[in-house]
Design an enzyme around this catalytic site. Structure first.
Site, PDB file in Angstrom:
ATOM      1  N   CYS A  17     -11.407  82.715  -1.302  1.00  0.00           N
ATOM      2  CA  CYS A  17     -11.431  82.130   0.045  1.00  0.00           C
ATOM      3  C   CYS A  17     -10.940  83.167   1.033  1.00  0.00           C
ATOM      4  CB  CYS A  17     -10.519  80.913  -0.001  1.00  0.00           C
ATOM      5  SG  CYS A  17      -9.978  80.300   1.557  1.00  0.00           S
ATOM      6  N   ARG A  21     -16.585  74.358  12.098  1.00  0.00           N
ATOM      7  CA  ARG A  21     -16.060  73.582  10.981  1.00  0.00           C
ATOM      8  C   ARG A  21     -14.952  72.646  11.441  1.00  0.00           C
ATOM      9  NH1 ARG A  21     -14.606  76.753   5.716  1.00  0.00           N
ATOM     10  NH2 ARG A  21     -14.055  74.592   5.314  1.00  0.00           N
ATOM     11  N   LYS A  73      -9.488  66.959  11.897  1.00  0.00           N
ATOM     12  CA  LYS A  73     -10.366  67.356  10.779  1.00  0.00           C
ATOM     13  C   LYS A  73      -9.641  67.167   9.441  1.00  0.00           C
ATOM     14  CE  LYS A  73     -10.414  71.714   9.381  1.00  0.00           C
ATOM     15  NZ  LYS A  73     -10.261  72.195   8.002  1.00  0.00           N
ATOM     16  N   ASN A  74      -8.405  67.624   9.363  1.00  0.00           N
ATOM     17  CA  ASN A  74      -7.723  67.598   8.070  1.00  0.00           C
ATOM     18  C   ASN A  74      -7.232  66.205   7.684  1.00  0.00           C
ATOM     19  OD1 ASN A  74      -8.306  70.242   7.722  1.00  0.00           O
ATOM     20  ND2 ASN A  74      -6.273  71.023   8.234  1.00  0.00           N
ATOM     21  N   ARG A  80      -6.417  80.612  -3.470  1.00  0.00           N
ATOM     22  CA  ARG A  80      -6.037  79.206  -3.256  1.00  0.00           C
ATOM     23  C   ARG A  80      -6.305  78.422  -4.531  1.00  0.00           C
ATOM     24  NH1 ARG A  80      -8.468  77.347   2.420  1.00  0.00           N
ATOM     25  NH2 ARG A  80      -7.169  75.507   2.111  1.00  0.00           N
ATOM     26  N   ASP A  84      -1.756  76.980  10.296  1.00  0.00           N
ATOM     27  CA  ASP A  84      -3.018  76.846  11.042  1.00  0.00           C
ATOM     28  C   ASP A  84      -2.870  77.192  12.525  1.00  0.00           C
ATOM     29  OD1 ASP A  84      -4.233  76.088   8.703  1.00  0.00           O
ATOM     30  OD2 ASP A  84      -4.228  73.939   9.143  1.00  0.00           O
TER      31      ASP A  84
HETATM   32  N1  EPU Z   1      -1.400  75.946  -3.923  1.00  0.00           N
HETATM   33  C1  EPU Z   1      -1.257  76.289  -5.242  1.00  0.00           C
HETATM   34  N2  EPU Z   1      -1.805  75.460  -6.184  1.00  0.00           N
HETATM   35  C2  EPU Z   1      -2.455  74.320  -5.853  1.00  0.00           C
HETATM   36  C3  EPU Z   1      -2.594  73.971  -4.493  1.00  0.00           C
HETATM   37  C4  EPU Z   1      -2.045  74.811  -3.538  1.00  0.00           C
HETATM   38  O1  EPU Z   1      -0.663  77.315  -5.582  1.00  0.00           O
HETATM   39  O2  EPU Z   1      -2.915  73.608  -6.765  1.00  0.00           O
HETATM   40  C5  EPU Z   1      -0.835  76.833  -2.900  1.00  0.00           C
HETATM   41  C6  EPU Z   1      -1.906  77.392  -1.962  1.00  0.00           C
HETATM   42  O3  EPU Z   1      -2.530  78.526  -2.524  1.00  0.00           O
HETATM   43  C7  EPU Z   1      -1.116  77.708  -0.731  1.00  0.00           C
HETATM   44  C8  EPU Z   1      -0.070  76.576  -0.705  1.00  0.00           C
HETATM   45  O4  EPU Z   1      -0.009  76.080  -2.039  1.00  0.00           O
HETATM   46  O5  EPU Z   1      -0.451  78.928  -0.885  1.00  0.00           O
HETATM   47  C9  EPU Z   1      -0.388  75.430   0.233  1.00  0.00           C
HETATM   48  O6  EPU Z   1      -1.717  74.984  -0.001  1.00  0.00           O
HETATM   49  P1  EPU Z   1      -2.137  73.470   0.282  1.00  0.00           P
HETATM   50  O7  EPU Z   1      -2.574  72.855  -0.986  1.00  0.00           O
HETATM   51  O8  EPU Z   1      -1.057  72.791   1.048  1.00  0.00           O
HETATM   52  O9  EPU Z   1      -3.400  73.691   1.236  1.00  0.00           O
HETATM   53  P2  EPU Z   1      -4.749  72.886   1.243  1.00  0.00           P
HETATM   54  O10 EPU Z   1      -4.515  71.465   0.947  1.00  0.00           O
HETATM   55  O11 EPU Z   1      -5.762  73.619   0.454  1.00  0.00           O
HETATM   56  C10 EPU Z   1      -4.574  72.175   3.771  1.00  0.00           C
HETATM   57  C11 EPU Z   1      -5.423  72.309   4.985  1.00  0.00           C
HETATM   58  C12 EPU Z   1      -5.415  73.766   5.456  1.00  0.00           C
HETATM   59  C13 EPU Z   1      -3.970  74.146   5.766  1.00  0.00           C
HETATM   60  C14 EPU Z   1      -3.098  73.935   4.516  1.00  0.00           C
HETATM   61  C15 EPU Z   1      -1.626  74.214   4.766  1.00  0.00           C
HETATM   62  C16 EPU Z   1      -7.061  70.581   4.677  1.00  0.00           C
HETATM   63  C17 EPU Z   1      -8.483  70.202   4.414  1.00  0.00           C
HETATM   64  N3  EPU Z   1      -6.775  71.894   4.678  1.00  0.00           N
HETATM   65  O12 EPU Z   1      -5.170  73.018   2.777  1.00  0.00           O
HETATM   66  O13 EPU Z   1      -6.188  73.809   6.649  1.00  0.00           O
HETATM   67  O14 EPU Z   1      -3.906  75.495   6.158  1.00  0.00           O
HETATM   68  O15 EPU Z   1      -3.235  72.565   4.074  1.00  0.00           O
HETATM   69  O16 EPU Z   1      -1.137  73.426   5.776  1.00  0.00           O
HETATM   70  O17 EPU Z   1      -6.223  69.718   4.904  1.00  0.00           O
HETATM   71  C18 EPU Z   1      -7.534  74.786   8.289  1.00  0.00           C
HETATM   72  O18 EPU Z   1      -7.650  73.658   8.796  1.00  0.00           O
HETATM   73  O19 EPU Z   1      -7.922  75.850   8.871  1.00  0.00           O
HETATM   74  C19 EPU Z   1      -6.932  74.911   6.975  1.00  0.00           C
HETATM   75  C20 EPU Z   1      -7.067  75.999   6.209  1.00  0.00           C
END
Ligand code: EPU
Length: 419
Positions: A118, A398, A24-25, A123, A306
């Site tokens: 969220c 999802r 998915k991701n 986030r 995850d």
């Molecule tokens: N963060 C910030 N600022 C930003 C972006 C992120 O502070 O601009 C923080 C977040 O709040 C968090 C950390 O950085 O504390 C990591 O967030 P990241 O950006 O890596 O997460 P994401 O891209 O929003 C993806 C996956 C998530 C998974 C996380 C961490 C996708 C679509 N989602 O989210 O997947 O938990 O990386 O590995 O790729 C799931 O599949 O259940 C899921 C939540």
């Protein structure tokens, strides 16, 4: 509102073979990447999960034509007809933010709703915004929407303050069409990021350092179409591996990529399970005695956030105390209260969950609050004696393709109830 009903048994042993679906991701950013070209992008091993349908609804609104078949998806965005990702869609799926970078890079403008709160905590998307600004975008925030504009993005040297999967993906996509060289430092190294970069390279992007913390991107004037396979879903695979260990069963996972699961496999072995790895296959044999252990989540190649909720269920069956520390998201313990309803003994203190085991759980009605929490409740329901009903099960859809069908074939007594 659909529910999943499970007749749990303390002595349930799952047995059989399960085919792991596409990730998915990985597929969500790959779909967003098709915005970077007018040519056709063909994706294989696409999981038929709800987030893919949500992403396709978003893409259609932006001007994409697509054709989704069993495991295959072709996408064509001849022109971007609208630059706006609405609040309704972004709220349903935060990964909608991934259209921001490619849309801005291709058409000079992107309007995306701010995701807001969220279930797994705060986030923010500041790192996406800061990066795009460094590439020359003018970003304004009004009425809950971000507008990013730039006639031509310019390469820059950008260091992420913190590792971010989505931020890295957005910035790599934008940098592919920026003028000159972009250096991205402290990049997320998740296999899903690498899968996206391989697609971009097939589309004609010039990226060095795939899978490394520093990537260098030489911008090109345009990208073309490509044919690309989505990697297997390491989190779905990990969830089934935990199911095998938890039920002391014997499962063979096929079409999996073991190298993406090294940390998870190490932890399963520490818990006592026997894990045999072959090319694209993993066999797990659960052990009668499950050992306690401490786990700390961290960015790849560390232990994935995850998989935290699913391992917590395994730890409830382990002899002794285990401590799980969540370092990625600050509120990702919503499953704990539901696991307590099933009889688990868990305390939460700040970023730590302390699990005392072994406990014998008993079935109850529980409610899922996010995707991985739902997975953990289904796992717990398998071994909690009696009926467990998991409410609000749309969260599971999802990211897991037909989880109840896959578990049923392995011997679980599980069904979906509608209404
Ligand atoms: N963060 C910030 N600022 C930003 C972006 C992120 O502070 O601009 C923080 C977040 O709040 C968090 C950390 O950085 O504390 C990591 O967030 P990241 O950006 O890596 O997460 P994401 O891209 O929003 C993806 C996956 C998530 C998974 C996380 C961490 C996708 C679509 N989602 O989210 O997947 O938990 O990386 O590995 O790729 C799931 O599949 O259940 C899921 C939540």
């Amino acid at each position: 509102m659909e529910k999943i009903k499970i007749a749990g048994r303390d002595d349930l042993k799952l047995k059989g073979t399960v085919r792991v679906s596409g990730s998915k991701n990985a597929v969500l950013p790959a779909i967003a990447a098709s915005l970077l070209t007018r040519d056709k992008v063909e994706l294989g091993n696409v999981p038929l999960v709800k987030d893919v349908h949500t992403m396709l609804t978003l893409m259609k609104g932006l001007g994409a034509d697509f054709h989704l078949r069993r495991n295959g998806l072709s996408l064509e965005v001849k022109t971007i007809s609208s630059a706006e990702a609405t609040y309704e869609l972004v709220r349903a799926m935060r990964a909608s933010i991934l259209v921001l970078g490619p849309m801005l890079a291709r058409s000079g403008k992107a309007v995306v709703a701010l995701p807001g709160g969220c279930a797994i905590g705060l986030r923010p998307i500041d790192l996406h915004m800061n990066g795009l600004q460094k590439l020359g975008a003018n970003i304004t925030l009004k009425h809950g929407y971000i507008t990013a504009e730039a006639t031509q993005l310019q390469g820059a040297d950008i260091t992420f303050e913190k590792k971010t999967v989505g931020g890295t993906e957005n910035l790599v996509m934008a940098a592919c069409l920026a003028r000159g060289e972009t250096v991205l430092r402290n990049c997320a190294r998740e296999p899903e990021v690498v899968n996206l970069c391989s697609l971009l390279v097939k589309m004609g992007a010039k990226i060095e350092g795939l899978g490394e913390e520093t990537m260098k991107i030489q911008g090109v004037a345009e990208l073309g179409g490509a044919v690309h396979d989505i990697i297997p879903d390491r989190i779905e695979a990990g969830t089934f591996l935990v199911a095998g260990a938890l039920t002391r069963g014997n499962l063979l996972l096929t079409e999996v990529e073991p190298s993406h699961l090294i940390t998870v496999i190490d932890k399963l072995r520490i818990s006592g399970a026997k894990v045999e790895v072959k090319k694209n296959k993993i066999r797990i044999t659960g052990s009668e005695v499950i050992r306690s252990q401490d786990i700390t989540t961290s960015p790849y190649p560390g232990f994935p956030t995850d998989m935290q909720a699913q391992f917590m269920v395994l730890m409830t069956r382990a002899s002794g105390t285990s401590i799980i520390t969540e370092t990625i998201f600050e509120r990702r313990f919503s499953h704990v209260n539901e696991l307590l309803r099933l009889g688990a003994s868990i305390e939460v203190s700040g970023d730590k969950a302390i699990i005392h085991g072994p406990t014998k759980m008993s079935g109850a009605e529980v409610t899922a609050t996010d995707l991985r929490a739902s997975a953990s409740l289904i796992l717990a329901g398998l071994v909690a004696k009696g009926w467990t009903v998991v409410n609000e099960v749309e969260h599971i859809d999802r990211g897991y393709e037909n989880i109840e069908g896959k578990l049923r074939r392995l011997g679980a007594d599980i069904e979906r109830l509608s209404g």
